[in-house]
Write a protein that holds these residues in place. Structure first.
Motif, PDB file in Angstrom:
ATOM      1  N   SER A   1      -9.856  -3.009  -6.807  1.00 45.80           N
ATOM      2  CA  SER A   1     -11.187  -2.647  -7.308  1.00 45.80           C
ATOM      3  C   SER A   1     -11.982  -3.892  -7.667  1.00 45.80           C
ATOM      4  O   SER A   1     -13.201  -3.955  -7.434  1.00 45.80           O
ATOM      5  CB  SER A   1     -11.060  -1.736  -8.530  1.00 45.80           C
TER       6      SER A   1
ATOM      7  N   LEU B   1     -13.277   1.749  -8.661  1.00 44.94           N
ATOM      8  CA  LEU B   1     -11.982   2.416  -8.513  1.00 44.94           C
ATOM      9  C   LEU B   1     -11.986   3.508  -7.442  1.00 44.94           C
ATOM     10  O   LEU B   1     -11.010   3.620  -6.682  1.00 44.94           O
ATOM     11  CB  LEU B   1     -11.523   2.997  -9.858  1.00 44.94           C
TER      12      LEU B   1
ATOM     13  N   LEU C   1      -4.286  -1.206  -7.710  1.00 42.17           N
ATOM     14  CA  LEU C   1      -5.601  -0.564  -7.640  1.00 42.17           C
ATOM     15  C   LEU C   1      -6.647  -1.338  -8.444  1.00 42.17           C
ATOM     16  O   LEU C   1      -7.795  -1.500  -8.024  1.00 42.17           O
ATOM     17  CB  LEU C   1      -5.510   0.874  -8.143  1.00 42.17           C
TER      18      LEU C   1
ATOM     19  N   ARG D   1       0.816  -1.217   0.000  1.00 46.56           N
ATOM     20  CA  ARG D   1       0.000   0.000   0.000  1.00 46.56           C
ATOM     21  C   ARG D   1       0.849   1.266   0.000  1.00 46.56           C
ATOM     22  O   ARG D   1       0.491   2.254  -0.643  1.00 46.56           O
ATOM     23  CB  ARG D   1      -0.935   0.011   1.211  1.00 46.56           C
TER      24      ARG D   1
ATOM     25  N   ALA E   1     -11.164   2.041  -4.087  1.00 44.70           N
ATOM     26  CA  ALA E   1      -9.767   1.606  -3.983  1.00 44.70           C
ATOM     27  C   ALA E   1      -8.850   2.808  -3.796  1.00 44.70           C
ATOM     28  O   ALA E   1      -7.921   2.780  -2.974  1.00 44.70           O
ATOM     29  CB  ALA E   1      -9.375   0.819  -5.239  1.00 44.70           C
ATOM     30  N   PHE E   2      -9.091   3.875  -4.543  1.00 49.10           N
ATOM     31  CA  PHE E   2      -8.307   5.103  -4.379  1.00 49.10           C
ATOM     32  C   PHE E   2      -8.488   5.656  -2.963  1.00 49.10           C
ATOM     33  O   PHE E   2      -7.517   6.098  -2.335  1.00 49.10           O
ATOM     34  CB  PHE E   2      -8.732   6.146  -5.407  1.00 49.10           C
TER      35      PHE E   2
END
Length: 514
Positions: A483, A505, A479, A233, A508-509
């Motif tokens: 997602s 997405l 990512l 991460r 995830a962002f």
């Protein structure tokens, strides 16, 4: 996180024991205690009501298992420890663990594949401990050997299986299965994870991997240089370019997506959509005139435009128009839905040869390189990211016959001066310098046509915003995989579509930015 090889781990152990003076039996005791702790966590009931079968080899990995058997016995578990191999081949530390186990009243039994009582105990055990082989196994396990029988028993046991250091039968450096292998529910690995636990079938056979500190000096671990690591991460966070508060659409980069053909209208749309969702300021989409109207209706954030075509695919006559547009763009995403028409392939090679901006090459853009690798080699001074699956990789000369995906990816990227994203379970990102990153996010929900097109758009978006080639490739892969996991959580792996991955997405962002 660093991923180590068997040779690196042996050298770490040697230095710790011979040069730093750490007693090897102390390292083994800590390893044994960690394995036993994991086994206790997997018991279905109180220890006094449970049984454990510990299957050990004669090496130090077997010593870890013998020690674990003692710890389990002292917690009240009814234990049987079976030695698969010759007693006279036990290492000194394994002999010491055998002596300590015997002092508790539990004897190390010779394993007998024909012993019905042993077989019944293992098959009915509440937990099995796999301590047959350590990280040094390099030869296939013979199907008629006692080791194969022991592995078969553990795999058929009703209880969970805990592997000590690495699941027996998994090749440490590649993740290949050497004939047969234990399917562990959990692997307790020591000091650092191994390459084979992160890639290939080894990632599937390892189960949940816990990394345990057994006392190797921290400075030795920090100084270890590992060309293969996992994407974590913090890496993804660093890969996300800053968003200036006073920025405008030109600030965040311009992406040109080129592809599409009759019958393949979804691919370019998905790529463009992912580029928009990934933060690119402006996304242009060049498609054949035959499908332009369809793309224009579907696209809201991207800007489709028609190009010269032939037989429903892009024609070489589109080159002049694309050359003009490329001058004002920061990244070219080339290939989604392009088709394998010869004129479209020639156009792809021409664009690749002339583009000075970073290029993300996908699908039939990659296939266009088959027999023309000189076009790729000529781009050594420019960023090129290739995103093949195994079949496309083979078409452009990638060799996966030996089963070592990491080595194949690293060798290809170094030979051709590109960043290679070798897609699949545990996607490998390889750099021109010969390093590799392994991604651990993802799900079978992504095993559908169109998922790769989403990844291409996301890589292009991060590149356009200023990420380096490796940051953009590895960050986007992470990512994309995350997602997919989020979308699966909402919709199941069966029902998740590529559009759902694009829609997921933002979450995830947010996880990374939060």
């Amino acid at each position: 996180m660093k991923l180590t090889t068997s040779a690196q781990m042996r050298e770490l152990d040697r230095i710790a024991i011979e040069e730093r003076g750490i007693p090897s039996i102390d390292l083994m005791e800590r390893a044994a205690a960690a394995v036993a702790a994991a086994a206790l966590e997997l018991l279905p009931d109180r220890p006094g009501r449970c049984t454990a079968a510990v299957l050990c080899g004669a090496g130090n990995n077997g010593g870890d298992g013998i020690g674990a058997a003692r710890y389990l016995f002292l917690k009240g578990v009814r234990v049987r420890a079976l030695l698969v191999g010759a007693y006279e081949k036990l290492t000194p530390d394994a002999l010491e663990e055998t002596r300590r186990l015997s002092e508790c009243g539990v004897e190390l039994e010779p394993f007998d594949p024909e012993n019905a009582g042993q077989r019944a105990f293992v098959l009915g055990a509440d937990v099995c401990v796999d301590a047959l082989f350590g990280v040094g196994l390099s030869r296939p396990i013979a199907p008629d050997s006692p080791f194969a029988a022991a592995i078969g028993w553990m795999n058929r046991s009703r209880g969970a299986v805990v592997a000590a250091d690495i699941a027996s039968g998994v090749e440490t450096d590649t993740g290949r299965i050497l004939g047969t292998a234990v399917r562990a529910d959990r692997t307790v690995t020591f000091t650092l994870p191994k390459v084979g636990q992160a890639v290939g079938d080894g990632a599937l056979y390892s189960g949940k991997v816990d990394v345990i500190d057994i006392g190797i000096p921290a400075d030795l671990v920090r100084s270890l240089v590992c060309p293969t690591q996992t994407v974590e991460r913090d890496f993804v966070q660093a890969a996300l370019p800053c968003r200036r508060a006073d920025g405008h659409k030109g600030t965040f980069g311009k992406v040109l997506v080129v592809g599409g053909s009759v019958g393949f209208t979804g691919a370019p749309y998905l790529t463009a959509s992912a580029a928009v969702r990934g933060g690119a300021g402006l996304v242009y989409l060049g498609v054949p005139k035959a499908i332009w109207a369809m793309e224009a209706v579907k696209c809201t954030g991207a800007m489709p435009f028609p190009l010269a075509d032939k037989h429903g695919a892009l024609s070489r006559k589109a080159l002049e128009d694309l050359e003009k547009r490329l001058k004002d763009c920061d990244v070219l995403a080339l290939g989604p839905g392009l088709s394998r028409e010869e004129q479209a392939a020639e156009l792809a090679r021409d664009l690749l040869a002339q583009a000075r901006c970073p290029v993300v090459l996908d699908a039939d853009g990659i296939n266009a390189l088959a027999g023309h690798m000189d076009v790729l080699d000529a781009r050594r001074d420019h960023v090129t990211i290739l995103t093949p699956h195994d079949g496309e990789f083979a078409r452009i000369g990638g060799d996966l016959s030996h089963g070592d995906r990491v080595r194949s990816a690293r060798e290809f990227a170094a030979a051709h001066g590109c960043v290679l994203v070798l897609k699949g379970h545990r996607t490998v990102i390889a750099t021109p310098e010969g390093n590799a990153l392994v991604n651990t996010t993802g799900t079978s929900a992504l095993a559908k046509g169109g998922s790769g097109d989403v990844l291409t758009g996301l890589i292009a978006a991060l590149l356009a915003q200023g990420a380096t080639a490796v940051q953009a490739a590895a960050g986007a892969v992470w990512l994309h995989g995350r997602s997919g996991e989020i979308a699966e959580g909402r919709l199941t792996a069966y029902c998740t579509a590529p559009e759902d991955v694009v829609s997921a997405l933002p979450e995830a962002f947010r996880e990374i930015l939060g």
